[in-house]
Design a protein around this motif. Structure first.
Motif, PDB file in Angstrom:
ATOM      1  N   ILE A   1      37.097  55.008  84.529  1.00  0.00           N
ATOM      2  CA  ILE A   1      38.454  55.525  84.752  1.00  0.00           C
ATOM      3  C   ILE A   1      38.506  57.011  84.362  1.00  0.00           C
ATOM      4  CG2 ILE A   1      40.850  55.384  83.950  1.00  0.00           C
ATOM      5  CD1 ILE A   1      40.356  52.292  83.710  1.00  0.00           C
TER       6      ILE A   1
ATOM      7  N   VAL B   1      39.372  60.200  86.827  1.00  0.00           N
ATOM      8  CA  VAL B   1      40.473  61.140  86.571  1.00  0.00           C
ATOM      9  C   VAL B   1      39.918  62.567  86.490  1.00  0.00           C
ATOM     10  CG1 VAL B   1      42.181  61.841  84.831  1.00  0.00           C
ATOM     11  CG2 VAL B   1      41.920  59.423  85.432  1.00  0.00           C
ATOM     12  N   THR B   2      38.834  62.737  85.724  1.00  0.00           N
ATOM     13  CA  THR B   2      38.242  64.072  85.562  1.00  0.00           C
ATOM     14  C   THR B   2      37.765  64.624  86.897  1.00  0.00           C
ATOM     15  OG1 THR B   2      37.416  63.237  83.463  1.00  0.00           O
ATOM     16  CG2 THR B   2      36.600  65.379  84.155  1.00  0.00           C
TER      17      THR B   2
END
Lengths: 131, 262
Positions: A110, A114-115
């Motif tokens: 996750i 996101v990064t």
């Protein structure tokens, strides 16, 4: 209940490991990839000692559009290797780490997503002339 | 000459199925068993053999292997002894994962596809599903899998508190089937690695309050082919038919080596 067929055995089937094994495979592949990047990086940077023109020529090649995706791949490999590295440290040193290794892997994926979404958006914006 | 009188049996208290010879009550189905064979006297390379069998809901993979060996092809070779998950003889790779054939029910597998059965990896295959276990037991012997106590033997047993016993309870369950060691990617490529089973059995004595040779075992496992080779892939914990938290045991030995040297 009859024998149906015989076929060559080859190398046998792939071992069906679960999350733990595939995270290790991913860690290995990204690790080797990052090593080769660093090798090339040290070589191209050291070219400046040979001649500034040679250095400029090589660095100029990195401006090719295909390198945009190369850079996204590089950052993707580094981000996965970094987050999963923290997970491995926790598996080894946190008492409950081995019981929550799968949860930690999902957290790594996750965080990676996101990064990478944020980085890729910014990176492509700069490439296509935006700010 | 008197005529024999047939006495009427009292009515059974148990309801029995109308027609039923016992086995009829258990659902039967067809499965295809696909076994990776190897026999150096017949061929240089390994090959796959497939058989379609009618099996029952109560049957295990071992029963299917028995059916082939006893009724179809007597040359099929595999190890099994107790056939009830205690002796640890029949570890094999079933549908790509290490399992005991005697503890794997056919109905728990996807019977719509062939069930693949192969020898465990990382040890030399001798014939069909039989591997040479010697390298595995060599590592086991090296960690000194026996109690070492230098104090004079007491007249009764050596007492231990329930808490002290609990400390290594998990690793006492090992049956040395090699399912963990032969599921380890590090062991496949580096046969010198002690492997999970040897470390589990070292753990069993290292954390035993009655044992005096913990330091020696930690020294053995601090080797470059010792616990530091573990890459925490968790294949061993998944493969263990006894449900031992193998990776956790290895992690505890790693921590013990570190805290000892600090």
């Amino acid at each position: 209940m009859t024998q149906t067929k015989s076929t060559p055995g080859g190398r046998g089937t792939l071992y069906k490991g679960r999350e733990g094994m595939w995270s290790w495979v991913g860690h290995r592949i990204t690790g080797v990839g990052i090593f080769f990047f660093l090798l090339v990086h040290v070589l191209d940077t050291s070219l400046v000692r040979v001649s500034p023109e040679a250095y400029n020529a090589v660095i100029g090649a990195y401006k090719h559009p295909i390198m945009i995706f190369g850079e996204i791949g590089l950052v993707g490999a580094i981000v996965f290797h970094a987050f999963n590295g923290l997970r491995i440290i926790l598996v080894d040193f946190w008492k409950q780490g081995t019981r929550y290794h799968k949860h930690m892997l999902y957290a790594v994926l996750i965080l990676w997503f996101v990064t990478m979404a944020a980085f890729s958006a910014r990176h492509l914006m700069i490439f296509f002339g935006g700010e | 000459m008197s005529t024999a009188t047939v006495e009427q049996e009292p009515a059974s208290k148990v309801d029995l199925a109308e027609s039923g010879d016992g086995a009829g009550a258990v659902e039967s189905f067809d499965v295809t068993l696909k076994v990776r064979r190897y026999d150096p006297e017949r061929a240089v390379d390994a090959w796959w053999d497939e058989w379609t069998l009618t099996m029952y809901g109560t049957d295990r993979v071992l029963d299917a292997l028995h059916k082939v060996k006893w009724d179809i092809d007597g040359s099929l070779t595999f190890r099994r002894s107790c056939a009830h998950g205690i002796c640890g003889s029949d570890a094999m790779r079933i549908n790509g994962r290490n399992r005991l054939a005697c503890k794997t029910l056919l109905k728990d597998l996807d019977t719509s596809k062939p069930i693949t059965v192969e020898a465990i990896k990382g040890l030399p295959v001798e014939k069909d599903l039989i591997v040479d276990m010697e390298p595995f037991f060599q590592s086991y012997r090296e960690i000194m899998p026996f109690l070492v106590n230098n104090s004079p033997a007491p007249t009764a047993e050596r007492l231990q508190s329930p808490e002290d016993r609990e400390r290594f309870d998990d690793t006492t369950k090992c049956i040395l089937c090699a399912a963990c060691t032969s599921s380890c990617p590090v062991f496949w490529t580096d046969g010198q690695y002690f492997g999970p089973a040897a470390i589990v059995n070292a753990h069993r004595f290292i954390f035993d309050s009655r044992d005096d040779a913990g330091d020696m075992r930690l020294e053995v496992l601090n080797d470059k082919e010792g616990v530091w080779r573990c890459r925490t892939t968790f294949n061993c914990s998944d493969a263990c038919p006894r449900g031992i938290e193998v990776t956790k045991a290895i992690q505890e030995v790693k921590t013990a080596i570190l805290t000892r040297s600090l």
